[in-house]
Design a protein around this motif. Structure first.
Motif, PDB file in Angstrom:
ATOM      1  N   ASP A 140       0.800  -1.210   0.000  1.00 53.60           N
ATOM      2  CA  ASP A 140       0.000   0.000   0.000  1.00 53.60           C
ATOM      3  C   ASP A 140       0.840   1.270   0.000  1.00 53.60           C
ATOM      4  OD1 ASP A 140      -2.234  -1.565   0.018  1.00 53.60           O
ATOM      5  OD2 ASP A 140      -2.433  -1.509   2.199  1.00 53.60           O
ATOM      6  N   LEU A 141       2.135   1.163   0.186  1.00 52.66           N
ATOM      7  CA  LEU A 141       2.976   2.347   0.267  1.00 52.66           C
ATOM      8  C   LEU A 141       3.200   2.921  -1.129  1.00 52.66           C
ATOM      9  CD1 LEU A 141       4.632   4.111   2.203  1.00 52.66           C
ATOM     10  CD2 LEU A 141       6.601   2.782   1.513  1.00 52.66           C
ATOM     11  N   ASP A 142       2.852   4.164  -1.301  1.00 50.41           N
ATOM     12  CA  ASP A 142       3.109   4.847  -2.555  1.00 50.41           C
ATOM     13  C   ASP A 142       3.753   6.192  -2.247  1.00 50.41           C
ATOM     14  OD1 ASP A 142       1.041   6.318  -1.541  1.00 50.41           O
ATOM     15  OD2 ASP A 142      -0.345   5.923  -3.173  1.00 50.41           O
ATOM     16  N   VAL A 143       4.031   6.961  -3.274  1.00 51.94           N
ATOM     17  CA  VAL A 143       4.724   8.238  -3.094  1.00 51.94           C
ATOM     18  C   VAL A 143       3.891   9.186  -2.239  1.00 51.94           C
ATOM     19  CG1 VAL A 143       5.636  10.249  -4.296  1.00 51.94           C
ATOM     20  CG2 VAL A 143       5.998   7.981  -5.239  1.00 51.94           C
ATOM     21  N   ASP A 144       2.584   9.192  -2.439  1.00 53.66           N
ATOM     22  CA  ASP A 144       1.729  10.087  -1.650  1.00 53.66           C
ATOM     23  C   ASP A 144       1.777   9.735  -0.164  1.00 53.66           C
ATOM     24  OD1 ASP A 144       0.974  11.532  -3.888  1.00 53.66           O
ATOM     25  OD2 ASP A 144      -0.748  10.245  -4.293  1.00 53.66           O
ATOM     26  N   ALA A 145       1.770   8.446   0.152  1.00 54.69           N
ATOM     27  CA  ALA A 145       1.847   8.025   1.554  1.00 54.69           C
ATOM     28  C   ALA A 145       3.209   8.382   2.138  1.00 54.69           C
ATOM     29  CB  ALA A 145       1.586   6.526   1.670  1.00 54.69           C
ATOM     30  N   PHE A 146       4.275   8.184   1.346  1.00 59.59           N
ATOM     31  CA  PHE A 146       5.613   8.552   1.820  1.00 59.59           C
ATOM     32  C   PHE A 146       5.732  10.062   1.997  1.00 59.59           C
ATOM     33  CE2 PHE A 146      10.091   9.667   1.069  1.00 59.59           C
ATOM     34  CZ  PHE A 146      10.651   8.989   2.144  1.00 59.59           C
ATOM     35  N   LEU A 147       5.135  10.807   1.078  1.00 57.81           N
ATOM     36  CA  LEU A 147       5.163  12.262   1.184  1.00 57.81           C
ATOM     37  C   LEU A 147       4.417  12.718   2.442  1.00 57.81           C
ATOM     38  CD1 LEU A 147       6.100  14.863  -0.212  1.00 57.81           C
ATOM     39  CD2 LEU A 147       3.932  14.878  -1.439  1.00 57.81           C
ATOM     40  N   ALA A 148       3.280  12.110   2.729  1.00 56.22           N
ATOM     41  CA  ALA A 148       2.524  12.453   3.942  1.00 56.22           C
ATOM     42  C   ALA A 148       3.330  12.124   5.194  1.00 56.22           C
ATOM     43  CB  ALA A 148       1.183  11.721   3.947  1.00 56.22           C
ATOM     44  N   ILE A 194      11.126  14.732  -5.314  1.00 54.14           N
ATOM     45  CA  ILE A 194      12.173  14.318  -4.382  1.00 54.14           C
ATOM     46  C   ILE A 194      11.669  13.154  -3.532  1.00 54.14           C
ATOM     47  CG2 ILE A 194      13.621  15.032  -2.442  1.00 54.14           C
ATOM     48  CD1 ILE A 194      13.539  17.879  -3.625  1.00 54.14           C
ATOM     49  N   ALA A 195      10.412  13.213  -3.110  1.00 51.27           N
ATOM     50  CA  ALA A 195       9.839  12.109  -2.325  1.00 51.27           C
ATOM     51  C   ALA A 195       9.875  10.807  -3.119  1.00 51.27           C
ATOM     52  CB  ALA A 195       8.417  12.441  -1.902  1.00 51.27           C
ATOM     53  N   SER A 196       9.583  10.887  -4.405  1.00 50.54           N
ATOM     54  CA  SER A 196       9.618   9.697  -5.251  1.00 50.54           C
ATOM     55  C   SER A 196      11.034   9.131  -5.332  1.00 50.54           C
ATOM     56  CB  SER A 196       9.098  10.039  -6.646  1.00 50.54           C
ATOM     57  OG  SER A 196       9.178   8.918  -7.485  1.00 50.54           O
ATOM     58  N   SER A 197      12.008  10.004  -5.544  1.00 53.71           N
ATOM     59  CA  SER A 197      13.403   9.555  -5.603  1.00 53.71           C
ATOM     60  C   SER A 197      13.848   8.973  -4.268  1.00 53.71           C
ATOM     61  CB  SER A 197      14.320  10.715  -5.981  1.00 53.71           C
ATOM     62  OG  SER A 197      14.001  11.210  -7.248  1.00 53.71           O
TER      63      SER A 197
END
Length: 147
Positions: free
Chosen positions: A40-48, A63-66
């Motif tokens: 379930d972890l995606d860039v939006d969840a990591f960014l949050a 940057i969060a994606s990288s």
């Protein structure tokens, strides 16, 4: 005429006991349910998660994606999922914050910067600028900084 039910008492066999103990050992090593959330972890969840850890809401999605890719490359994706789900991991949280402030990859073998000019250290040290970047027009350095 009433029929009587014959019940047999539950017994624990040696095979059953060994199976139960083996299953408990495997489950304790799997760190479930944190590992179950990895998909379930995606860039939006990591960014949050990053915004919560850093305390800023204007972080770059690129940057969060990288950064998520770099953390995944070193096998920390499941740990980040668990952290986002509420588990405590101070070392990982500090590593994420350090990456945002320095712009460095969490992978010590990766020599590529995740970000240089957008690293949060430049916001924290507003009296300076990224090296090799101009801070203003010609002769800007001769004006004293604003107090």
């Amino acid at each position: 005429m009433a029929q009587s039910k014959v019940t047999t008492p539950a017994t624990l066999t040696r095979r059953g006991l060994l199976s139960a103990v083996s299953a408990m050992s495997v489950l304790s090593l799997s760190q479930w349910p944190g590992r179950a959330l990895a998909a379930d972890l995606d860039v939006d969840a990591f960014l949050a998660l990053s915004q919560e850890l850093v305390g800023q809401d204007n972080l770059s999605t690129d940057i969060a994606s990288s950064m998520l890719t770099a953390f995944s490359a070193i096998g920390r994706e499941d740990d980040i999922s668990a952290l986002a789900a509420g588990e405590s991991d101070d070392d990982l949280a500090n590593s994420i914050v350090a990456s945002w402030y320095t712009g460095e990859s969490p992978d010590s073998d990766d020599l590529q910067m995740l970000s240089y000019t957008d690293a949060l250290i430049w916001q924290a040290m507003d009296y300076t600028k990224p090296l090799a970047f101009c801070g203003g027009g010609v002769g800007y350095w001769s004006d004293p900084p604003e107090a």
